[in-house]
Design an enzyme around this catalytic site. Structure first.
Site, short mmCIF file in Angstrom:
data_model
loop_
_atom_site.label_atom_id
_atom_site.label_comp_id
_atom_site.label_asym_id
_atom_site.label_seq_id
_atom_site.Cartn_x
_atom_site.Cartn_y
_atom_site.Cartn_z
CG HIS A 178 85.49 55.49 10.96
ND1 HIS A 178 86.33 56.31 10.45
CD2 HIS A 178 85.46 55.34 12.19
CE1 HIS A 178 86.71 56.57 11.65
NE2 HIS A 178 86.61 56.20 12.73
CE1 TYR A 235 86.18 52.19 14.14
CE2 TYR A 235 84.53 53.19 15.67
CZ TYR A 235 85.77 53.23 14.95
OH TYR A 235 86.68 54.46 15.11
#
Ligand code: ZN
Length: 488
Positions: free
Chosen positions: A122, A188
């Site tokens: 991530h 993100y």
């Protein structure tokens, strides 16, 4: 602080030329930071299509963006390298010279041998160049942990620590330092620079059950204002689940930032209501606009929105399309020459898998009066997964760069429409590799035809991947001896 030499020691087992070369980094740096084009030097030797071979895990994605930026004849690119650390390389288009990759920071993830899921993936980097030429990389986050970071005021924890690194000198990728500017919880990361130089950093403020937020910087990323929520996570009172979101954020017209998003129905843990535990169940397509000058958010019809957005409110005000039983995976959004949004959304059947199943990139656009579209871009079977991003000119002309598999062969190709996305035809094929799967980025910032996006070639049985810089016609090649980062 010389973080690179510190990490050299811990990485001796996975020796990487990018790290080993740091001792002579300063001379290599000159090629990337020189404003004057040095006369092209004949580079002899075998050339390869990839520029590095040490991308690690799932090293690239559409959502963490920009993955790269083109400035003054140089394309700067980033990807997840060894130990999940962010790596940056640069290609000078005039002198045909690559530099790097160099490690830009040390991720809190990717180093714990006791972790069941070894590679979190991530925290792959997001790269943007500020108006003074410093290169910024945001990386390493997936919610943080209560032990290391305490309470997350806007969501839940998972792992990692969101960090911000900046190059020590303008247009020079050889040396980096961390800046203490953002909370540790984000993941993100998505960076947007406005015409006046303001930088907006958007991300999800933690794991699934977290708000999406942005921070604003008016000093070239040296400091960021507080987190402001724009998509709200919220427990449902009708289901054992929480409302959650996936967003992609980009430049609109003038002072506008535009956002496309899909809805994640985040079921409670254990076996879950559907008997298959937590799934990536996502649905529907949403769109809205943020005027950074006035601070006002609007929907596609210009109606002012109350922020932050809840699911009920999104359904009422910002819905672009329902996808019904089919599941989604959010893509990207861009405006056409009329200022109308086009959205790429990946859509597939729910096959009872934790991921639903393969998803094909599908196209939507706003005509000024209604949303049209929803059909797959590439003429591929429903069992085939595609990902990518697109360029749009007039409302009729749309070009997708898609990565997918064709009869077991990995293909990256352009798919073009001249009728506003009603139909697409296959254009130039830019890369083809036996047995390969792909990870692909969004179109890089200020891209030029020679360098549009990055892809990583995933071969079965290895977590190491070759990474390519692709243009309209094909990859930007490099000397094999330079591209080889991993010791044989
Ligand atoms: Zn979830």
């Amino acid at each position: 602080m010389d973080r690179n030499s510190l990490s050299n020691k811990t990485e001796s087992k996975r020796t990487c030329k990018g790290v080993a070369l740091l001792g002579v980094a300063s001379c290599l740096a000159l090629a990337a930071c020189s404003e004057k084009a040095s006369p092209p030097v004949a580079q002899e030797g075998e050339r390869v299509d990839h520029f590095a071979d040490n991308a690690w895990g799932n090293p690239l994605a559409v959502v963490q963006h920009p993955a790269g930026e083109h400035v003054n004849g140089v394309t700067y690119v980033s990807y997840q390298g060894p130990l999940e650390d962010p790596y940056v390389a640069a290609y000078d288009h005039k002198s045909d010279r690559w530099t790097g990759p160099f490690k830009a920071g040390v991720s809190a993830m990717g180093k714990d041998p006791n972790r069941t899921k070894k590679i979190d993936n991530h925290g792959k980097p997001t790269l943007i160049v500020d108006d003074e030429g410093y290169i910024h990389v945001f990386y390493g986050g997936h919610g943080g942990t209560p032990e290391a970071h305490g309470d997350n005021p806007l969501g839940n924890h998972h792992y990692g620590e969101n960090k911000h690194a900046v190059s020590k000198r303008p247009y020079d990728i050889t040396e980096w330092e961390d800046l203490d500017t953002i909370p540790p919880f984000g993941t993100y990361n998505q960076a947007v620079k406005m015409d006046n130089g303001d930088i907006y950093l958007f991300y999800r403020h933690g794991a699934h059950r977290s708000d999406w937020v942005y921070h604003k910087s008016t000093d070239n990323g040296r400091s960021f204002g507080p987190a402001v929520s724009f998509l709200k996570h919220k427990r449902r009172d009708d289901l054992k689940a929480v409302d959650s979101w996936y967003a992609w954020v980009g430049r609109g017209e003038g002072d506008d930032i535009i956002v496309s998003y899909d809805y994640h129905l985040c079921w409670d843990g254990g076996a879950g209501v559907n008997g298959r535990g937590h799934t990536t169940e996502r649905h529907d397509v949403y769109y809205m606009v943020f005027n950074t000058k006035t601070g006002v958010w609007t929907n596609v019809e210009g109606e002012e929105l109350e922020m932050p957005i809840t699911r009920e409110y999104a359904d009422e005000k910002t819905l672009a399309a329902r996808t019904g039983e089919r599941w989604t995976f959010n893509g990207t959004v861009h405006l056409d020459s009329k200022g109308y949004p086009h959205i790429g959304m990946n859509i597939g059947e729910d096959l009872g898998l934790k991921t639903g199943g393969p998803k094909r990139t599908s196209h939507y656009r706003w005509t000024g009066e209604q949303w049209l579209g929803g059909e797959p871009v590439a003429d591929i079977a429903p069992s085939v997964d595609s990902r990518g991003d697109f360029l749009v000119e007039s409302p009729q002309e749309v070009r997708y760069l898609l990565a997918y598999r064709e009869e077991g062969v990995g293909v990256v190709a352009w798919w073009n429409s001249e009728d506003g996305g009603k139909s697409f035809g296959k254009g130039a094929e830019v890369l083809r590799r036996e047995k390969a799967g792909w990870a692909i980025t969004s179109i890089i910032r200020n891209s030029i035809p020679e360098a549009r996006a990055l892809v990583a070639e995933k071969q079965p049985g290895s977590d190491w991947h070759r990474v390519y810089l692709l243009g309209d016609e094909g990859p930007v090649s490099r000397l094999k001896s330079e591209a080889q980062q991993l010791q044989e």
